[in-house]
Motif scaffolding. Structure first.
Motif, PDB file in Angstrom:
ATOM      1  N   ARG A  39      42.184  41.939  39.688  1.00  0.00           N
ATOM      2  CA  ARG A  39      43.398  42.311  40.424  1.00  0.00           C
ATOM      3  C   ARG A  39      43.918  41.038  41.096  1.00  0.00           C
ATOM      4  NH1 ARG A  39      39.430  46.319  43.453  1.00  0.00           N
ATOM      5  NH2 ARG A  39      37.792  44.827  43.814  1.00  0.00           N
ATOM      6  N   PRO A  40      44.589  40.178  40.373  1.00  0.00           N
ATOM      7  CA  PRO A  40      44.991  38.882  40.923  1.00  0.00           C
ATOM      8  C   PRO A  40      45.786  39.014  42.209  1.00  0.00           C
ATOM      9  CG  PRO A  40      45.353  38.934  38.558  1.00  0.00           C
ATOM     10  CD  PRO A  40      45.021  40.338  38.978  1.00  0.00           C
ATOM     11  N   TRP A  74      40.797  25.406  41.281  1.00  0.00           N
ATOM     12  CA  TRP A  74      40.238  26.734  41.073  1.00  0.00           C
ATOM     13  C   TRP A  74      41.078  27.772  41.826  1.00  0.00           C
ATOM     14  CZ3 TRP A  74      36.162  28.862  38.348  1.00  0.00           C
ATOM     15  CH2 TRP A  74      35.297  27.967  37.707  1.00  0.00           C
ATOM     16  N   LEU A  75      41.496  27.392  43.030  1.00  0.00           N
ATOM     17  CA  LEU A  75      42.198  28.324  43.905  1.00  0.00           C
ATOM     18  C   LEU A  75      43.591  27.804  44.228  1.00  0.00           C
ATOM     19  CD1 LEU A  75      39.376  29.156  46.499  1.00  0.00           C
ATOM     20  CD2 LEU A  75      39.875  30.324  44.330  1.00  0.00           C
ATOM     21  N   ALA A  76      44.468  28.743  44.590  1.00  0.00           N
ATOM     22  CA  ALA A  76      45.810  28.406  45.064  1.00  0.00           C
ATOM     23  C   ALA A  76      45.949  28.998  46.465  1.00  0.00           C
ATOM     24  CB  ALA A  76      46.871  28.981  44.136  1.00  0.00           C
ATOM     25  N   ALA A  77      46.390  28.181  47.413  1.00  0.00           N
ATOM     26  CA  ALA A  77      46.494  28.601  48.814  1.00  0.00           C
ATOM     27  C   ALA A  77      47.907  29.054  49.143  1.00  0.00           C
ATOM     28  CB  ALA A  77      46.071  27.466  49.728  1.00  0.00           C
ATOM     29  N   THR A  78      48.001  30.097  49.984  1.00  0.00           N
ATOM     30  CA  THR A  78      49.286  30.596  50.480  1.00  0.00           C
ATOM     31  C   THR A  78      49.187  30.734  51.994  1.00  0.00           C
ATOM     32  OG1 THR A  78      49.645  31.874  48.457  1.00  0.00           O
ATOM     33  CG2 THR A  78      50.961  32.480  50.370  1.00  0.00           C
ATOM     34  N   ARG A  79      50.190  30.279  52.691  1.00  0.00           N
ATOM     35  CA  ARG A  79      50.204  30.364  54.150  1.00  0.00           C
ATOM     36  C   ARG A  79      51.219  31.413  54.574  1.00  0.00           C
ATOM     37  NH1 ARG A  79      46.659  28.039  57.963  1.00  0.00           N
ATOM     38  NH2 ARG A  79      47.725  27.952  59.982  1.00  0.00           N
ATOM     39  N   GLY A  87      44.085  32.752  46.344  1.00  0.00           N
ATOM     40  CA  GLY A  87      43.984  33.456  45.068  1.00  0.00           C
ATOM     41  C   GLY A  87      43.570  32.469  44.001  1.00  0.00           C
ATOM     42  N   LEU A  88      43.285  32.962  42.822  1.00  0.00           N
ATOM     43  CA  LEU A  88      42.929  32.084  41.716  1.00  0.00           C
ATOM     44  C   LEU A  88      44.165  31.338  41.220  1.00  0.00           C
ATOM     45  CD1 LEU A  88      40.558  34.507  39.816  1.00  0.00           C
ATOM     46  CD2 LEU A  88      39.890  32.260  40.680  1.00  0.00           C
TER      47      LEU A  88
END
Length: 306
Positions: A39-40, A74-79, A87-88
């Motif tokens: 469930r991305p 590996w991961l993507a950051a959201t602020r 998330g991936l």
């Protein structure tokens, strides 16, 4: 909105992790592969800290690991406001999906006697060679000679994605090979034993069975927090062993190969833990947008052929 843990993980269950070295990076990869990939969604850093805590990983280690995994794509950051969500990334999702095909797929398909060979040019840049080798090892290839890697049941779509992601299209040749019936299989079996270090892999499977077999019968009765802990630790250790196991065809394996028993046990335990562990996740995980998606239908398909 998630709430504080209603029931902490019991000491009896946390003892399952005794003697294991649980690194923050690898544990987060397990969590994102098992929990987030179906469930991305982007998960709040605070939730990741809460999920990692029972494994002895503190908030500082989680923060450092998320930073490193983001830097390694590996991961993507959201602020959002003062909160960070992870998330991936596209590359991270590709990696965990490739690994997931092996982790949750079960037994190797019927073998047609053919091998996929990957031949790497000697003049490829060292960084490209290292990335390509790492990804191919995760995919189950074995290095049978310098610059030559082999797999008996390669997923060609995944192989193509790996080569493209490494930008190695101009440096890699992919070929098929097969054994000749006029010659004995014994040298090939011995070569596979050496190439994939099957003795060490068998010992690792036996250790996994000794660790988790005692909890197998009661798995369906565990409380949600305990079920989450056992499920995550099981997948973490199963992944660690499986990614060393090439999942060779039956004809190339010893008759008493413990991987068969271990796969069956993991399939049964994972299924028994699913309902309660998902209830725990829905109670404690906060995501960037809305609620944690219900992924039980997809999760139940895991290990269906084990």
């Amino acid at each position: 909105m998630a709430t504080p843990d209603p029931d902490p993980v019991s000491p009896r269950v946390t003892r399952l992790a005794r003697g294991l070295k649980l690194g923050a990076n690898s544990m987060l990869v397990t969590l994102f592969g098992d929990v987030v990939a179906p469930r991305p969604q982007a998960v709040w850093l605070g939730s990741l800290i809460r999920l990692a805590a029972p494994f002895g990983i503190n908030d500082r280690l989680v923060r450092t690991a998320t930073f490193r995994l983001t830097a390694d794509d590996w991961l993507a950051a959201t602020r959002i406001g003062r909160r960070s969500y992870y998330g991936l990334s596209e590359a991270g999702l590709q990696r965990v999906l490739h690994a997931g095909k092996r982790i949750y797929a079960g037994d190797a398909p019927e073998w047609d006697g053919r091998w996929t060979l990957v031949l790497v040019r000697g003049d490829v840049r060292a960084t490209v060679r290292q990335r390509l080798k790492r990804e191919l090892l995760w995919e189950g290839f074995g290095a049978i000679a310098p610059g030559v890697m082999a797999h008996p049941n390669a997923d060609l779509a995944s192989l193509r994605e790996i080569i493209q992601a490494a930008r190695a299209q101009e440096y890699v040749a992919v070929m098929e090979a097969s054994s000749l019936e006029a010659f004995s299989l014994r040298p090939l079996q011995a070569l596979m034993h050496q190439t994939f270090k099957l003795g060490d892999v068998a010992d690792a499977w036996q250790a996994l069975l000794r660790r988790f077999s005692p909890v197998a019968e009661e798995a369906a009765q565990l409380a949600p927090a305990d079920a989450f802990f056992v499920r995550t630790l099981l997948v973490h250790e199963y992944r660690r062993v499986l990614l060393r196991d090439p999942n060779l065809p039956e004809v190339l394996l010893p008759a008493d190969w413990p991987g068969r028993t271990a796969r069956g046990m993991c399939s049964a335990v994972y299924g028994a833990l699913l309902e309660a562990s998902e209830a725990y996740l829905h109670g404690v995980v906060e995501v960037a947008d809305g609620a944690l998606v219900d992924a039980k239908r997809a999760l139940r398909k895991r290990f269906t052929h084990a």
